[in-house]
Design a protein around this motif. Structure first.
Motif, PDB file in Angstrom:
ATOM      1  N   CYS A 114       0.833  -0.784   0.136  1.00 44.55           N
ATOM      2  CA  CYS A 114      -0.225  -0.104   0.156  1.00 44.55           C
ATOM      3  C   CYS A 114       1.075   1.076   0.098  1.00 44.55           C
ATOM      4  O   CYS A 114       1.668   1.361   0.930  1.00 44.55           O
ATOM      5  CB  CYS A 114      -1.444  -0.084   1.389  1.00 44.55           C
ATOM      6  SG  CYS A 114      -2.458   0.840   0.783  1.00 44.55           S
ATOM      7  N   GLU A 115       0.536   1.993  -0.814  1.00 45.49           N
ATOM      8  CA  GLU A 115       1.739   2.614  -1.051  1.00 45.49           C
ATOM      9  C   GLU A 115       0.825   4.335  -2.120  1.00 45.49           C
ATOM     10  O   GLU A 115      -0.073   4.393  -1.697  1.00 45.49           O
ATOM     11  CB  GLU A 115       2.946   3.250  -2.390  1.00 45.49           C
ATOM     12  CG  GLU A 115       3.757   1.778  -2.753  1.00 45.49           C
ATOM     13  CD  GLU A 115       3.641   1.185  -4.044  1.00 45.49           C
ATOM     14  OE1 GLU A 115       4.817   0.959  -4.051  1.00 45.49           O
ATOM     15  OE2 GLU A 115       3.144   1.672  -4.984  1.00 45.49           O
ATOM     16  N   ARG A 116       1.525   5.180  -0.833  1.00 43.14           N
ATOM     17  CA  ARG A 116       1.525   7.298  -1.302  1.00 43.14           C
ATOM     18  C   ARG A 116       1.973   7.604  -3.095  1.00 43.14           C
ATOM     19  O   ARG A 116       3.147   7.340  -2.595  1.00 43.14           O
ATOM     20  CB  ARG A 116       1.467   7.466  -0.794  1.00 43.14           C
ATOM     21  CG  ARG A 116       0.241   7.642   0.864  1.00 43.14           C
ATOM     22  CD  ARG A 116       0.584   8.068   2.076  1.00 43.14           C
ATOM     23  NE  ARG A 116      -0.337   7.711   2.930  1.00 43.14           N
ATOM     24  CZ  ARG A 116       0.066   8.068   4.018  1.00 43.14           C
ATOM     25  NH1 ARG A 116       0.290   9.644   4.587  1.00 43.14           N
ATOM     26  NH2 ARG A 116      -0.714   8.214   5.432  1.00 43.14           N
ATOM     27  N   THR A 117       1.075   7.958  -3.835  1.00 38.10           N
ATOM     28  CA  THR A 117       1.829   8.662  -4.689  1.00 38.10           C
ATOM     29  C   THR A 117       1.341  10.599  -4.887  1.00 38.10           C
ATOM     30  O   THR A 117       0.393  10.436  -4.337  1.00 38.10           O
ATOM     31  CB  THR A 117       1.283   8.043  -5.908  1.00 38.10           C
ATOM     32  OG1 THR A 117       2.712   8.150  -7.231  1.00 38.10           O
ATOM     33  CG2 THR A 117      -0.216   7.715  -6.461  1.00 38.10           C
ATOM     34  N   PHE A 118       2.211  11.025  -5.731  1.00 38.94           N
ATOM     35  CA  PHE A 118       1.746  12.405  -6.215  1.00 38.94           C
ATOM     36  C   PHE A 118       1.279  12.234  -7.014  1.00 38.94           C
ATOM     37  O   PHE A 118       2.120  12.120  -8.487  1.00 38.94           O
ATOM     38  CB  PHE A 118       3.078  12.783  -5.433  1.00 38.94           C
ATOM     39  CG  PHE A 118       2.649  14.483  -6.104  1.00 38.94           C
ATOM     40  CD1 PHE A 118       1.430  15.119  -5.266  1.00 38.94           C
ATOM     41  CD2 PHE A 118       2.925  15.477  -7.414  1.00 38.94           C
ATOM     42  CE1 PHE A 118       1.427  16.899  -5.782  1.00 38.94           C
ATOM     43  CE2 PHE A 118       2.712  16.322  -7.729  1.00 38.94           C
ATOM     44  CZ  PHE A 118       2.116  17.274  -6.603  1.00 38.94           C
ATOM     45  N   VAL A 119      -0.041  12.854  -7.147  1.00 39.24           N
ATOM     46  CA  VAL A 119      -0.799  12.952  -8.352  1.00 39.24           C
ATOM     47  C   VAL A 119      -1.070  14.981  -9.225  1.00 39.24           C
ATOM     48  O   VAL A 119      -1.401  15.578  -7.573  1.00 39.24           O
ATOM     49  CB  VAL A 119      -1.734  12.701  -9.049  1.00 39.24           C
ATOM     50  CG1 VAL A 119      -2.232  12.671 -10.217  1.00 39.24           C
ATOM     51  CG2 VAL A 119      -1.239  10.998  -8.740  1.00 39.24           C
ATOM     52  N   MET A 120      -0.713  15.236 -10.448  1.00 37.98           N
ATOM     53  CA  MET A 120      -1.471  17.008 -10.553  1.00 37.98           C
ATOM     54  C   MET A 120      -1.653  17.093 -11.606  1.00 37.98           C
ATOM     55  O   MET A 120      -1.788  16.438 -12.826  1.00 37.98           O
ATOM     56  CB  MET A 120       0.217  17.572 -10.275  1.00 37.98           C
ATOM     57  CG  MET A 120      -0.303  18.795 -10.917  1.00 37.98           C
ATOM     58  SD  MET A 120       1.097  20.128 -11.170  1.00 37.98           S
ATOM     59  CE  MET A 120       2.451  19.037 -10.482  1.00 37.98           C
ATOM     60  N   LEU A 121      -3.131  16.959 -11.652  1.00 39.89           N
ATOM     61  CA  LEU A 121      -3.842  17.669 -13.114  1.00 39.89           C
ATOM     62  C   LEU A 121      -3.352  18.969 -13.578  1.00 39.89           C
ATOM     63  O   LEU A 121      -3.373  19.934 -12.520  1.00 39.89           O
ATOM     64  CB  LEU A 121      -5.555  17.161 -12.757  1.00 39.89           C
ATOM     65  CG  LEU A 121      -5.686  15.834 -11.895  1.00 39.89           C
ATOM     66  CD1 LEU A 121      -7.572  16.317 -11.631  1.00 39.89           C
ATOM     67  CD2 LEU A 121      -5.203  15.778 -12.607  1.00 39.89           C
TER      68      LEU A 121
END
Ligand code: GTP
Ligand code: MG
Length: 150
Positions: free
Chosen positions: A3-10
């Motif tokens: 279970c990971e966290r990722t950074f997303v930008m629109l």
């Protein structure tokens, strides 16, 4: 699997072209959990830091101009293998190579304005999350389908 966290930008084109809802829907459909989300205008120094790995490349100045040109939505997304999963859902950097069904394949028109950013490794994800969010902005909660996906 982890279970990971990722950074997303629109990126700016997403808001200006009113694609936010359609793109968020795709991320939610993949059992990914949004644990932080905000609308912001990226200050130039933050944009330069975010894309520091590309400093010196010919596309770096226009890339910084683009992501500071109008507001973006930044998010932290959590889930099993979320880093690789979101990169897959986002599709190839060049929209001409991105498969139909991916976000870039369906919505991006050019490499320069390819609508979404997603972290490419655990190390980048941690660095980018720390650049854009404070620890207290990450909100943990349970979703009802969690028992089906572990
Ligand atoms: P990000 O998720 O935005 O980091 O894209 P990526 O990881 O798929 O690609 P990469 O990190 O290599 O490049 C960052 C961004 O720079 C891309 O999203 C493009 O907008 C831009 N970019 C990359 N390569 C080129 C290129 O050859 N020409 C131009 N004009 N832009 C490029
Ligand atoms: Mg990248």
């Amino acid at each position: 699997m982890s279970c990971e966290r990722t950074f997303v930008m629109l990126k700016p084109g997403t808001l200006e072209r009113r694609l936010v809802g359609r793109i968020l829907e795709r991320l939610e459909n993949c059992c990914l959990k949004i644990i932080a989300l905000k609308l912001m205008r990226i200050p130039r120094d933050l944009a330069e830091e975010h894309y520091a790995e590309h400093r010196g490349k010919d596309f770096y100045p226009p890339l910084i101009d683009y992501i500071t040109s109008s507001p973006v939505i930044v998010m932290v997304i959590e889930g099993e293998n979320s880093i690789a999963k979101v990169r897959k859902i986002a599709g190839a950097t060049n929209p001409m190579e991105a498969l139909p069904g991916t976000i870039r394949g369906d919505f991006a028109l050019t490499t320069k304005k390819n609508v979404i950013h997603a972290s490419d490794s655990l190390e980048s994800a941690q660095r980018e999350i720390n650049l854009f969010f404070k620890e207290e902005e990450l909100i943990d909660y349970e979703v009802p389908n969690e028992k089906w996906i572990r």
